[in-house]
Design an enzyme around this catalytic site. Sequence first.
Site, PDB file in Angstrom:
ATOM      1  N   ASP A   1      -3.152  -8.891   9.727  1.00 34.83           N
ATOM      2  CA  ASP A   1      -2.124  -9.941   9.791  1.00 34.83           C
ATOM      3  C   ASP A   1      -0.850  -9.459  10.497  1.00 34.83           C
ATOM      4  OD1 ASP A   1      -4.040 -10.696   7.984  1.00 34.83           O
ATOM      5  OD2 ASP A   1      -2.656 -11.306   6.404  1.00 34.83           O
TER       6      ASP A   1
ATOM      7  N   GLY B   1       0.861  -1.183   0.000  1.00 35.03           N
ATOM      8  CA  GLY B   1       0.000   0.000   0.000  1.00 35.03           C
ATOM      9  C   GLY B   1       0.899   1.234   0.000  1.00 35.03           C
TER      10      GLY B   1
ATOM     11  N   HIS C   1     -13.973   1.907  10.365  1.00 34.33           N
ATOM     12  CA  HIS C   1     -13.182   2.468   9.280  1.00 34.33           C
ATOM     13  C   HIS C   1     -11.682   2.405   9.484  1.00 34.33           C
ATOM     14  CE1 HIS C   1     -12.405   5.011   5.878  1.00 34.33           C
ATOM     15  NE2 HIS C   1     -11.879   5.981   6.607  1.00 34.33           N
TER      16      HIS C   1
ATOM     17  N   LEU D   1      -3.522   9.308   4.796  1.00 36.41           N
ATOM     18  CA  LEU D   1      -2.662   9.305   3.603  1.00 36.41           C
ATOM     19  C   LEU D   1      -1.354  10.042   3.904  1.00 36.41           C
ATOM     20  CD1 LEU D   1      -5.268   9.765   0.709  1.00 36.41           C
ATOM     21  CD2 LEU D   1      -4.089   7.677   1.414  1.00 36.41           C
TER      22      LEU D   1
ATOM     23  N   PHE E   1     -12.454  19.526   4.942  1.00 38.54           N
ATOM     24  CA  PHE E   1     -12.653  18.180   5.489  1.00 38.54           C
ATOM     25  C   PHE E   1     -12.897  18.313   6.984  1.00 38.54           C
ATOM     26  CE2 PHE E   1     -11.957  13.724   4.226  1.00 38.54           C
ATOM     27  CZ  PHE E   1     -12.086  13.826   2.856  1.00 38.54           C
TER      28      PHE E   1
ATOM     29  N   THR F   1     -17.193   9.274   0.995  1.00 38.79           N
ATOM     30  CA  THR F   1     -16.144  10.136   1.544  1.00 38.79           C
ATOM     31  C   THR F   1     -16.685  11.388   2.240  1.00 38.79           C
ATOM     32  OG1 THR F   1     -14.271  11.548   1.000  1.00 38.79           O
ATOM     33  CG2 THR F   1     -15.859  11.213  -0.751  1.00 38.79           C
ATOM     34  N   GLU F   2     -15.921  11.809   3.246  1.00 41.76           N
ATOM     35  CA  GLU F   2     -16.209  13.069   3.928  1.00 41.76           C
ATOM     36  C   GLU F   2     -16.116  14.233   2.932  1.00 41.76           C
ATOM     37  OE1 GLU F   2     -14.497  12.822   7.909  1.00 41.76           O
ATOM     38  OE2 GLU F   2     -13.645  14.768   7.471  1.00 41.76           O
TER      39      GLU F   2
ATOM     40  N   ARG G   1      -8.809   9.973  14.477  1.00 40.36           N
ATOM     41  CA  ARG G   1      -8.048  10.521  13.353  1.00 40.36           C
ATOM     42  C   ARG G   1      -8.884  11.521  12.568  1.00 40.36           C
ATOM     43  NH1 ARG G   1      -7.791   9.419   7.853  1.00 40.36           N
ATOM     44  NH2 ARG G   1      -8.881   7.425   7.860  1.00 40.36           N
TER      45      ARG G   1
ATOM     46  N   ARG H   1     -14.953  13.119  13.159  1.00 38.05           N
ATOM     47  CA  ARG H   1     -15.746  11.918  12.883  1.00 38.05           C
ATOM     48  C   ARG H   1     -16.383  11.315  14.128  1.00 38.05           C
ATOM     49  NH1 ARG H   1     -11.699   9.234   8.362  1.00 38.05           N
ATOM     50  NH2 ARG H   1     -12.279  10.753   6.771  1.00 38.05           N
TER      51      ARG H   1
HETATM   52  C1  LIG Z   1     -12.727   3.215   1.689  1.00 34.45           C
HETATM   53  C2  LIG Z   1     -11.619   3.992   2.348  1.00 34.45           C
HETATM   54  C3  LIG Z   1     -11.412   5.327   2.038  1.00 34.45           C
HETATM   55  C4  LIG Z   1     -10.390   6.051   2.653  1.00 34.45           C
HETATM   56  N1  LIG Z   1     -10.199   7.371   2.323  1.00 34.45           N
HETATM   57  C5  LIG Z   1      -9.164   8.053   2.874  1.00 34.45           C
HETATM   58  C6  LIG Z   1      -8.890   9.402   2.495  1.00 34.45           C
HETATM   59  O1  LIG Z   1      -9.545   9.987   1.638  1.00 34.45           O
HETATM   60  N2  LIG Z   1      -7.858  10.034   3.097  1.00 34.45           N
HETATM   61  C7  LIG Z   1      -7.079   9.425   4.037  1.00 34.45           C
HETATM   62  O2  LIG Z   1      -6.153  10.046   4.549  1.00 34.45           O
HETATM   63  N3  LIG Z   1      -7.320   8.138   4.395  1.00 34.45           N
HETATM   64  C8  LIG Z   1      -8.322   7.440   3.827  1.00 34.45           C
HETATM   65  N4  LIG Z   1      -8.542   6.133   4.191  1.00 34.45           N
HETATM   66  C9  LIG Z   1      -7.587   5.461   5.084  1.00 34.45           C
HETATM   67  C10 LIG Z   1      -6.343   5.088   4.300  1.00 34.45           C
HETATM   68  O3  LIG Z   1      -6.664   4.848   2.959  1.00 34.45           O
HETATM   69  C11 LIG Z   1      -5.670   3.837   4.848  1.00 34.45           C
HETATM   70  O4  LIG Z   1      -5.503   3.960   6.232  1.00 34.45           O
HETATM   71  C12 LIG Z   1      -4.303   3.658   4.208  1.00 34.45           C
HETATM   72  O5  LIG Z   1      -4.407   3.681   2.813  1.00 34.45           O
HETATM   73  C13 LIG Z   1      -3.608   2.389   4.655  1.00 34.45           C
HETATM   74  O6  LIG Z   1      -2.406   2.286   3.922  1.00 34.45           O
HETATM   75  P1  LIG Z   1      -1.323   1.194   4.271  1.00 34.45           P
HETATM   76  O7  LIG Z   1      -0.193   1.385   3.321  1.00 34.45           O
HETATM   77  O8  LIG Z   1      -1.034   1.229   5.708  1.00 34.45           O
HETATM   78  O9  LIG Z   1      -2.066  -0.177   3.997  1.00 34.45           O
HETATM   79  P2  LIG Z   1      -2.809  -0.774   2.673  1.00 34.45           P
HETATM   80  O10 LIG Z   1      -2.916   0.190   1.586  1.00 34.45           O
HETATM   81  O11 LIG Z   1      -4.033  -1.453   3.102  1.00 34.45           O
HETATM   82  O12 LIG Z   1      -1.818  -1.896   2.237  1.00 34.45           O
HETATM   83  C14 LIG Z   1      -1.649  -3.086   2.990  1.00 34.45           C
HETATM   84  C15 LIG Z   1      -0.744  -4.001   2.209  1.00 34.45           C
HETATM   85  O13 LIG Z   1      -0.339  -5.066   3.041  1.00 34.45           O
HETATM   86  C16 LIG Z   1      -0.418  -6.272   2.337  1.00 34.45           C
HETATM   87  N5  LIG Z   1      -0.590  -7.342   3.326  1.00 34.45           N
HETATM   88  C17 LIG Z   1      -1.445  -7.380   4.378  1.00 34.45           C
HETATM   89  N6  LIG Z   1      -1.250  -8.527   5.074  1.00 34.45           N
HETATM   90  C18 LIG Z   1      -0.260  -9.189   4.457  1.00 34.45           C
HETATM   91  C19 LIG Z   1       0.401 -10.424   4.689  1.00 34.45           C
HETATM   92  N7  LIG Z   1       0.069 -11.220   5.709  1.00 34.45           N
HETATM   93  N8  LIG Z   1       1.381 -10.791   3.843  1.00 34.45           N
HETATM   94  C20 LIG Z   1       1.733 -10.028   2.775  1.00 34.45           C
HETATM   95  N9  LIG Z   1       1.137  -8.847   2.510  1.00 34.45           N
HETATM   96  C21 LIG Z   1       0.170  -8.441   3.346  1.00 34.45           C
HETATM   97  C22 LIG Z   1      -1.567  -6.100   1.373  1.00 34.45           C
HETATM   98  O14 LIG Z   1      -1.418  -6.960   0.269  1.00 34.45           O
HETATM   99  C23 LIG Z   1      -1.387  -4.626   0.980  1.00 34.45           C
HETATM  100  O15 LIG Z   1      -0.482  -4.531  -0.085  1.00 34.45           O
HETATM  101  C24 LIG Z   1      -9.557   5.410   3.597  1.00 34.45           C
HETATM  102  C25 LIG Z   1      -9.755   4.067   3.899  1.00 34.45           C
HETATM  103  C26 LIG Z   1     -10.784   3.366   3.301  1.00 34.45           C
HETATM  104  C27 LIG Z   1     -10.986   1.923   3.696  1.00 34.45           C
END
Ligand SMILES: Cc1cc2nc3c(=O)[nH]c(=O)nc-3n(C[C@H](O)[C@H](O)[C@H](O)COP(=O)(O)OP(=O)(O)OC[C@H]3O[C@@H](n4cnc5c(N)ncnc54)[C@H](O)[C@@H]3O)c2cc1C
Length: 601
Positions: free
Chosen positions: A221, A18, A373, A421, A120, A254-255, A415, A286
């Site tokens: 995980d 991510g 969320h 992001l 926001f 979205t907000e 948050r 929120r």
């Molecule tokens: C619908 C939605 C809308 C949102 N909108 C916003 C927004 O507008 N602004 C904002 O700031 N935040 C927003 N958020 C929150 C934000 O998007 C997330 O908190 C953030 O993107 C998480 O990023 P990350 O890199 O931590 O994880 P993720 O992007 O979820 O990536 C997790 C990664 O870990 C990998 N993974 C997980 N477990 C394992 C495992 N056991 N082995 C190997 N790989 C694994 C997955 O494959 C994935 O690649 C939103 C969230 C959601 C759900």
Amino acid sequence: MEGDVVLHKYDVVIVGAGGAGLMAALYASRSVRVAVLSKMWPVRSHTGTAQGGIGAALGNHEEDHPEWHVFDTIKGSDYLADQDAVRVLCYEAVELVYELEHMGLPFDRTPSGRIAQRPFGGHTNNVTKQPVRRACHAADRTGHMILQTLYQQCIKQRVTFFDEFQVLDVILNEGIACGLVALEITTGQLHIFQARAVVFATGGWGKIWQITSNAHSFTGDGAAIVLRRGIPLEDMEFFQFHPTGIYKMGILITEGARGEGGVLINGRGDRFMERYAPTMKDLASRDVISRAIYLEIREGRGVEGKDYVYLDIRPETINRYFELDGKKSPDGTPRRITADEIKTRLPDITDFVRTYLGIDPLNQPIPVQPTAHYAMGGIPTDLDGRALKNENNEALPGLYAAGEVACVSVHGANRLGTNSLVDILVFGRRSGLDAVRYCRQTDFTKLPARADEPVRETLESLRSRPLGDERIADIRAEMQRVMMDYVGVFREATGIEKAIRALRELQERYQRVGIQDKSMCYNTDLLEAWELGCLLELAEVTAVAALARTESRGCHTREDHPQRDDKNWLKHSLAFRTEQGIELRYKPVTILNYPPQERVY
Ligand SMILES: Cc1cc2nc3c(=O)[nH]c(=O)nc-3n(C[C@H](O)[C@H](O)[C@H](O)COP(=O)(O)OP(=O)(O)OC[C@H]3O[C@@H](n4cnc5c(N)ncnc54)[C@H](O)[C@@H]3O)c2cc1C
């Protein structure tokens, strides 16, 4: 290859593709050999679903300052965020957004060509207390654009990706993190990755609850893996409910919809947020809005007496409230919005509403309810992403965490929208950079013998159990219902105790769960069973931490303890998994120049 496990060796191994994982990879790969493991195709990571925007005080429409962003974030956190971390977040956000722009991220633009920003929840002009435009966006697909941009940069940089590799364990030797055990999903082959540094960027665990905006893969995980290896989890009682999920489905609206002027309306046609947050109204934080929606429903003011309210983004409604609120455009004329502008700024969510509800949100209001969320808690880290193993903030050498799985803590008890992001990218980058520094000082730690044995045993035991009465789907559904009923927006001791008893019973039943698919290739049955084990453990930790915290702060609302209690509870919880069960310890919050105040929106 050794025995029947494949061995790999990289300086830094990152779990998760991510925003946090990719940013860490991008920065680390400029200096050392990096591998990224992801259980799914990288660009399907949950970051890609982020809609509304990324917060940075660019001041492109009106006066704004990073320091205002700092204050809003701390106030939003109900004073539980660590203020040194919040400073890093808000000040580095500005340069980060320009870095994304220079990488080619197609942000929306103002008429004069600058990055466009929208209001926001909880983001304010600290002087007038009115909403400020701080969220930088690419329509309502901001996360999608971030993910695509970073993935392209990583490919250009020749980062090695292991797609559809699910990490099941972290390898420690004498207290040093030295590798990972992963299953190749397509074949069932086990792999060991030896590394000088390991970064967990595995995202959140909203799948603990019945109604959630989170993807199916958000099963916690990474958090569960490190918990099992003796590392605590911080502030697990704080899990955010976003006010506007599509009724019964939880899919997020979205907000940004309220940022563009949308309003919440109850069953009597009232814009009820005026009563709960007279200044910020529909753009209060929120936790405040989710509680207000529940209270409206509880007092019989849901739509048709049911458990939902309306989010109204029809242009005539928005314009009516713009007029009542005296909203002005930058040129001083009364602010107005057209149906076409709504469609351009919120294309995806208008589409979701048509697809999932069969209604056109430009003609009809959208039925919404709060949806689980975002995990404010997670693996405790310092400002460089180093995982901390105890309440004295001692780092565990070689182990890093970034993104939603980590708790720095910049979000405290609640948050603000757009701050995740920023968090994943700012601290993803810092983790990548510090992992490089660490690699330069350290050699590879020897792997212990048969490091894959515990994983092998777990998988064998799941695979070989007879298919009895217990099914994964039943246990998961029961856990989700219990958490929704007793450890959701409102909580009180008897309910949480019921939840803990139910979760312990479910864990026993989980020991008897059998799986149908005994094969090696794409055995999602097996992996879902393993993931359910993670969810159950995290659910219990959440409930235990929630029971202990006898105050209300941010998203954690205890009906039996309705006040915030700074004297006893201005502290972070740390949950350890021990032989005797979950043990809670606490550590102080870092307060710099913003001592706790009453929160008014
Ligand atoms: C619908 C939605 C809308 C949102 N909108 C916003 C927004 O507008 N602004 C904002 O700031 N935040 C927003 N958020 C929150 C934000 O998007 C997330 O908190 C953030 O993107 C998480 O990023 P990350 O890199 O931590 O994880 P993720 O992007 O979820 O990536 C997790 C990664 O870990 C990998 N993974 C997980 N477990 C394992 C495992 N056991 N082995 C190997 N790989 C694994 C997955 O494959 C994935 O690649 C939103 C969230 C959601 C759900």
